[in-house]
Design a protein around this motif. Sequence first.
Motif, mmCIF file in Angstrom:
data_model
loop_
_atom_site.group_PDB
_atom_site.id
_atom_site.type_symbol
_atom_site.label_atom_id
_atom_site.label_comp_id
_atom_site.label_asym_id
_atom_site.label_seq_id
_atom_site.Cartn_x
_atom_site.Cartn_y
_atom_site.Cartn_z
ATOM 1 N N ARG A 3 -53.782 -71.508 -22.677
ATOM 2 C CA ARG A 3 -52.824 -71.580 -21.393
ATOM 3 C C ARG A 3 -53.138 -72.817 -20.305
ATOM 4 O O ARG A 3 -52.322 -73.314 -19.800
ATOM 5 N N PHE A 4 -54.381 -73.225 -20.335
ATOM 6 C CA PHE A 4 -55.188 -74.235 -19.273
ATOM 7 C C PHE A 4 -55.776 -75.085 -20.156
ATOM 8 O O PHE A 4 -56.340 -74.895 -21.291
ATOM 9 N N ALA A 5 -55.449 -76.595 -19.672
ATOM 10 C CA ALA A 5 -56.040 -77.536 -20.479
ATOM 11 C C ALA A 5 -57.498 -77.500 -20.010
ATOM 12 O O ALA A 5 -58.021 -76.858 -19.230
ATOM 13 N N GLY A 6 -58.109 -77.951 -21.216
ATOM 14 C CA GLY A 6 -59.834 -78.117 -21.266
ATOM 15 C C GLY A 6 -60.306 -79.001 -22.314
ATOM 16 O O GLY A 6 -59.797 -79.654 -22.990
ATOM 17 N N VAL A 7 -61.692 -78.559 -22.362
ATOM 18 C CA VAL A 7 -62.292 -79.284 -23.574
ATOM 19 C C VAL A 7 -62.618 -78.466 -24.450
ATOM 20 O O VAL A 7 -62.717 -77.220 -24.783
ATOM 21 N N ARG A 8 -62.248 -78.983 -25.769
ATOM 22 C CA ARG A 8 -62.569 -78.325 -27.143
ATOM 23 C C ARG A 8 -63.937 -78.359 -27.373
ATOM 24 O O ARG A 8 -64.766 -79.280 -27.347
ATOM 25 N N VAL A 9 -64.459 -76.914 -27.547
ATOM 26 C CA VAL A 9 -65.805 -76.642 -27.867
ATOM 27 C C VAL A 9 -65.906 -75.599 -29.036
ATOM 28 O O VAL A 9 -65.148 -75.067 -29.015
ATOM 29 N N VAL A 18 -62.036 -75.061 -23.503
ATOM 30 C CA VAL A 18 -62.589 -74.505 -22.134
ATOM 31 C C VAL A 18 -62.234 -75.275 -20.749
ATOM 32 O O VAL A 18 -62.694 -76.310 -20.851
ATOM 33 N N PRO A 19 -61.640 -74.637 -20.112
ATOM 34 C CA PRO A 19 -60.905 -75.304 -18.951
ATOM 35 C C PRO A 19 -61.931 -75.247 -17.769
ATOM 36 O O PRO A 19 -63.040 -74.835 -17.600
ATOM 37 N N ALA A 98 -60.149 -84.066 -22.261
ATOM 38 C CA ALA A 98 -59.420 -82.803 -22.068
ATOM 39 C C ALA A 98 -58.113 -82.571 -22.940
ATOM 40 O O ALA A 98 -57.537 -83.839 -23.473
ATOM 41 N N ASN A 99 -58.055 -81.518 -23.493
ATOM 42 C CA ASN A 99 -57.010 -81.083 -24.570
ATOM 43 C C ASN A 99 -55.683 -80.592 -23.513
ATOM 44 O O ASN A 99 -55.899 -79.735 -22.999
ATOM 45 N N ASP A 100 -54.732 -81.125 -24.072
ATOM 46 C CA ASP A 100 -53.465 -80.677 -23.042
ATOM 47 C C ASP A 100 -52.795 -79.351 -23.910
ATOM 48 O O ASP A 100 -52.746 -79.494 -25.110
ATOM 49 N N PRO A 101 -52.993 -78.218 -23.345
ATOM 50 C CA PRO A 101 -52.530 -76.879 -24.086
ATOM 51 C C PRO A 101 -51.043 -77.019 -24.656
ATOM 52 O O PRO A 101 -50.768 -76.272 -25.182
#
Length: 103
Positions: A3-9, A18-19, A98-101
Amino acid sequence: MARFAGVRVDLGGQEFVVPALRFGAVKRFTVDGTFASVDTMKVDGLTESNIDAAVRIIHAAMSLNYPEISEADVLELVDLRSLPQLLGAVTGQSRLEANDPKA
């Protein structure tokens, strides 16, 4: 889909996006001293208190995209190698892109 952009871990062979924390959580963790506890973390001086604080912070961020994840899940998924990356991601200080969801 996140749902939210974040870092792929990668945690335990699973990829999570993970946003960064929302301001409400930042305020709570600042007021109750959770951030101060994590700020003093060092691998050679880990305490139950600062491990619990890190789990609470990481869980608050991860639950934005994965509402079913529990603090117990986070405790089992996170390892010492992923900890710095996760703390960077949740505080918006990660050097990873950051990854765009919606992508």
